[in-house]
Structures are given as C-alpha cells and as structure tokens.
Design an enzyme around this catalytic site. Structure first.
Site, PDB file in Angstrom:
ATOM      1  N   ASN B  81     -89.032  93.225  -2.908  1.00 57.08           N
ATOM      2  CA  ASN B  81     -88.982  92.402  -2.116  1.00 57.08           C
ATOM      3  C   ASN B  81     -89.708  92.309  -0.859  1.00 57.08           C
ATOM      4  O   ASN B  81     -89.819  91.736   0.113  1.00 57.08           O
ATOM      5  CB  ASN B  81     -87.592  92.105  -1.280  1.00 57.08           C
ATOM      6  CG  ASN B  81     -86.354  92.062  -2.563  1.00 57.08           C
ATOM      7  OD1 ASN B  81     -85.644  92.924  -2.714  1.00 57.08           O
ATOM      8  ND2 ASN B  81     -86.357  91.084  -3.422  1.00 57.08           N
ATOM      9  N   ILE B  89     -91.910  90.337   3.787  1.00 53.41           N
ATOM     10  CA  ILE B  89     -90.560  90.779   3.364  1.00 53.41           C
ATOM     11  C   ILE B  89     -89.593  89.572   2.877  1.00 53.41           C
ATOM     12  O   ILE B  89     -89.821  88.510   3.695  1.00 53.41           O
ATOM     13  CB  ILE B  89     -89.805  91.514   4.446  1.00 53.41           C
ATOM     14  CG1 ILE B  89     -90.601  92.754   5.019  1.00 53.41           C
ATOM     15  CG2 ILE B  89     -88.483  91.939   3.964  1.00 53.41           C
ATOM     16  CD1 ILE B  89     -89.808  93.436   6.105  1.00 53.41           C
ATOM     17  N   CYS B  90     -89.060  89.671   1.784  1.00 48.39           N
ATOM     18  CA  CYS B  90     -88.294  88.361   1.334  1.00 48.39           C
ATOM     19  C   CYS B  90     -86.824  88.873   1.573  1.00 48.39           C
ATOM     20  O   CYS B  90     -86.272  89.630   0.979  1.00 48.39           O
ATOM     21  CB  CYS B  90     -88.607  88.196  -0.118  1.00 48.39           C
ATOM     22  SG  CYS B  90     -87.563  86.921  -0.684  1.00 48.39           S
ATOM     23  N   LEU B  91     -86.480  88.465   2.694  1.00 49.02           N
ATOM     24  CA  LEU B  91     -85.012  88.462   3.167  1.00 49.02           C
ATOM     25  C   LEU B  91     -84.321  87.187   3.439  1.00 49.02           C
ATOM     26  O   LEU B  91     -85.022  86.745   4.486  1.00 49.02           O
ATOM     27  CB  LEU B  91     -85.037  89.533   4.184  1.00 49.02           C
ATOM     28  CG  LEU B  91     -83.867  90.344   4.530  1.00 49.02           C
ATOM     29  CD1 LEU B  91     -83.026  90.906   3.295  1.00 49.02           C
ATOM     30  CD2 LEU B  91     -83.903  91.341   5.938  1.00 49.02           C
TER      31      LEU B  91
END
Lengths: 355, 157
Positions: B81, B89-91
């Site tokens: 991610n 960041i993929c959050l």
C-alpha cells in the site's frame, strides 16, 4: 368595628406634610384623626427596592383594592399612623401588627357608600384577613444570607432553603416557597453542570470548550446519536465542510468524528450533560425554542421548506394557522411504500417541449 | 488558518509531553513551519520491517483538521500500500475516511498498523501486492526484509 355612616377618609399626603393646595376642596381628608394610606405601591407590584427599610408598609392588599390605591381614589384599607408607629422594630411582633391592621380594615370605604357593593367589599376584606400570616414581611437581610441581628431581629426570618442555604423561604406562603425551591434547585444543578463542563475538551480543536476566547465559541455541539463532546463551531465546520473526492456525506461528514455514528442534527448547549435525561432535556428545550421561530424557507406559506415535515422551525401562515401536511403514501407493487413529494403543475410544464 | 495553527500547536505540546510514552513514534515539527512535520517510526515487531526506522513526511493543509494531512514515506519501503517510488500511502483514513478527531500522532499509529497488516487488494506497489495475492508470503517477506535492511537500517561498517 364597622362604623356605618362615619365619613372615614384617607388622610391627604400633602396635608400631612403641611401644604395641600386644594385646601377645602381636597378629596382626601384634612383631619388628623383619619388614617393615612401608608401602603407601598411598589411592594404591591412585586418589588420594592427599599425592602424592609421602606417607610411605607409592605403589606399585601387584595388586587381590587390595590388597583384602587392610586391617589385619585380615597380608599379605606389603610393603616392609621398609630399602628405604623407601633410596628417600628422591637416594639411589637409582626403578627400582632397584622392582627391590629386587619381589625381596621373592616371600616367602610367612602367610595362604596350607598353603592350597594357592600357584599363585595366585605368579601374582599374577609379574604385579606384570612391570608394575613402570608402578609408578614420577611427580614431581607436573612433572606440575602446573613442578618446581623440574628436571633434578636424583630422581623420574620424565613426557613432555610436546603439548596442555597439562605433563610428565604416564607413560612406562610406555600406557592412562593415551592417556586423558590424549584428555581433554586434548577440554578444549582445548572451551576454544577457548568462546573463539570469546564474540563471537557473538544476532540477537533483539542481545546477546552468553555475556555475558548469568544462567548459564541464557548458552546458544546451535542450529536443526537452519540455522546462525544465537540465545540459547536468545530462540529458545524466539519459537518458543513465540502466533501473531498470519494467522501460519502452520510458516512463521513454526518457521522461522529470519533465513533462514526450517524447523527442528523447538532444541538447547541452551554453545558455538557451527565445523564441521558439531561441530554433529552437539552434537546427538547432546543427544539421547543426553534419551534417558536418562523421558518425562513417556509416564509408564511410563500416559500417551500426543503426540510418539509422534518423542519424544526415553525411553519405557520400569516393568520397564525399552522401548516397542515398530509403525507401521500404511494404503494409500490412490491409492497413497499414511499412518501410522495409535492407534485406541481410546473414540474410537468417544464418537462414539456413546445414544438 | 488560525484554527489549524492553534490545533497544530496543541498537538505539538502534546507530543512534547508524550515523547516518552510512545517509543515507536518520534514526531518532530519543522523549526520554521508548523505545517511541516517529520516522523520517525519503528517497524513493528514480527514483521519484515522489524528493526527498521522509517521516516515519514507530513504536509498539513491549512484547512486541517477538516482535511487530512498529506503523508508519505521518505524511506524506501516494500509494502503493497505504499508507492515504491514516491512513498505515497494508500490508507482510507488519509483519504475518504478522514475524521478531524485524528491527530498526527494517531495517524502515525495507523501507519504502523498498516505496516503490520497490509491490504494487498488495493495496492500501490503491484509487485508487492501480487506476491501476497498469489500466496507467496515468504517471497514477500524476504523482499520486504531486504529493502528494510538496505534503506531503513544504519549501514554497518
């Protein structure tokens, strides 16, 4: 002790001070034997700034006579000077004074003479006698918290209020006692709640809500469905902020920033609640307040309110008639019902194309 | 503007106070700009990132906390991610699930949690995601460990 035929009149105030311009033609008595009207008119209206220091008598006069006590009417319910003199501190107990006073009241007023209203008058007088213990004036020092004369004070000291710890409960006025107790308890509770609320922090700005710089900011915003505290400005800003891409209005903005429970409205409140009941009280009083304000969208029937029946504000026409809403339920084939929106002719006209 | 500044200042004080409390996170504010922060986080134990120290860069918008801070890894990291080149960041909480109740400190904690529990189904680093999705846990772990050694640990000798 009634004296029929005796022209008892109220002593002229100006004469008593030594100069009445009307002389013989004065409608008030210029005879020193006649009693003076010594009733404090401010006390009748509810509040005399002088309290027990007032030089006029603080006695309750039944309404009819009180209204007649303006200087244009000579009236009988009055205290002779001999009596007022005896009521100076230390000489007689207040109850005794009242007893004497009521004895004088049975004398007949001049303006009632021959008018056939005797029954009515005696009624009023009887009433004034029966409520006499309640007419006693309380010591205002004791009521304010501390009487310097203590036990030796000639005035009536009220009973101790359990909440405010002041001797301000009149022993003979039951409704006044209740009123004070209720008001006092409410005030006390509010203060306690305010004390507890001081510590509570908003989860958005991380500051204590009640320590904010401006008064407008020192308010909590209560969410209807959960119990997380925020400032009213913080939570309103968040709920009205423009959703960024991919953000769902209901799941992100309308929900609590902490527990993500969906709430449809925010309630402003100066204090933070401790129990569910207190919260309900805050919510109810807020809604009641809004219901008394006319809705801007509805505009007395000239406009349409987008909130419809869910609107918190008042939907009333100019003549005071409330809007009556009949919801139209449309039953679909699969058994589900939907509530039909208002259908207007203009909706169809807009859709129509003129060729 | 004023609100975000006040809130960041508040967070700064909180961080100074809690420094000892959370040894995994070291959050530092830029000397001249309160809208720029850097954080050093320790790789969680029992993961391939254990023993590494990762640097994060925070860029806080003026509408903060109504809008989420932009966070990216400055240290290279092999994680499904995290973008391998940019460190993006993929959050969800940094995008659509942001809530103003989050703080920079709690965002760091969320990133540590993400390191321990990668989401291979929404990858920014496809190679890493594909390894996990095909079930090659060992392959993923050794790759991640290697990059941790290379980038996130002090060089020996």
């Amino acid at each position: 002790m009634s004296l029929p035929g005796n022209r008892t009149r109220v002593l002229c105030k100006f004469f008593a001070h030594g100069a009445c311009l009307k002389g013989e033609h004065c409608e008030f008595s210029h005879d020193w034997k006649d009693p003076a009207n010594n009733v404090c008119t401010f006390y009748q209206k509810g509040a005399c700034a002088y309290g027990i220091r007032c030089r006029y008598d603080h006695v309750k006069v039944p309404q009819r006579q009180a209204s007649a006590s303006s200087s244009t009417y000579p009236f009988q319910y009055a205290v002779p000077e001999s009596i007022t003199a005896s009521s100076t501190p230390g000489t007689a107990s207040p109850i005794a004074v009242i007893g004497e006073l009521s004895a004088y009241t049975s004398a007949k007023p001049t303006w009632a003479e021959g008018s056939g209203q005797n029954d009515l008058i005696s009624d009023v007088i009887g009433q004034s006698r029966s409520t006499n213990p309640a007419d006693i004036v309380m010591c205002s020092f004791a009521a304010a918290g501390n009487c310097p004369r203590g036990e030796t004070c000639p005035h009536l000291h009220g009973d101790l209020c359990p909440t405010c710890r002041k001797q301000c409960l009149h022993p003979f006025r039951a409704d006044e006692r209740e009123e004070h107790k209720m008001g006092c308890e409410k005030k006390h509770k509010h203060l306690e709640a305010l004390k507890h609320s001081q510590e509570i922090e908003c989860s958005v700005c991380l500051e204590r809500v009640l320590s904010k710089p401006t008064a407008a900011e020192r308010k909590f915003g209560l969410l209807s469905e959960c119990d997380h505290p925020f400032c009213i400005s913080c939570i309103r800003n968040w709920r009205s902020s423009s959703p960024t891409s991919g953000m769902d209005v209901n799941s992100a903005l309308r929900s609590c920033p902490i527990c993500r429970k969906l709430s449809y409205f925010v309630i402003p409140s100066v204090i933070w609640y401790a129990t569910k009941d207190e919260k309900q009280e805050i919510v109810d009083s807020y809604k009641a307040r809004l219901r008394s304000i006319d809705c801007r969208h509805f505009d007395f029937g000239n406009g349409t309110c987008p909130f419809g029946t869910s609107c918190f504000y008042k939907h009333a026409y100019r003549d005071g008639r409330l809007e009556e809403v009949v919801l139209r339920h449309l039953g679909a084939e699969d058994g589900q019902t939907v509530i039909a929106k208002d259908i207007r002719l203009s909706d169809f006209l807009n859709r129509m194309r003129i060729r | 503007m004023q609100a975000s500044r006040a809130r960041l200042f508040k967070e700064y004080k909180e961080v100074q106070r809690e420094k000892v409390a959370d040894p995994d996170i070291q959050l530092v504010c830029d000397d001249s700009n309160i809208f720029k922060w850097t954080a050093l986080i320790k790789g969680p134990s029992e993961t391939p990132y254990e023993g590494g120290v990762f640097q994060l860069a925070f860029s806080v918008p003026e509408q903060y906390p109504l809008q989420p801070p932009q966070v990216r890894f400055l240290t290279k990291i092999f994680h499904p991610n995290v973008h391998f080149k940019t460190g993006e960041i993929c959050l969800d909480i940094l995008k659509n699930a942001w809530s103003p109740a989050w703080t920079l400190q709690s965002v760091c904690r969320a990133i540590i949690a993400l390191m321990a529990h990668p989401e291979p189904d929404s990858p920014l680093n496809c190679d890493s995601g594909n390894l996990l999705r095909s079930g090659d846990v060992r392959g993923f772990q050794s790759m991640a460990k290697m990059y941790t050694r290379l980038a996130a640990m002090p060089k020996k000798g």
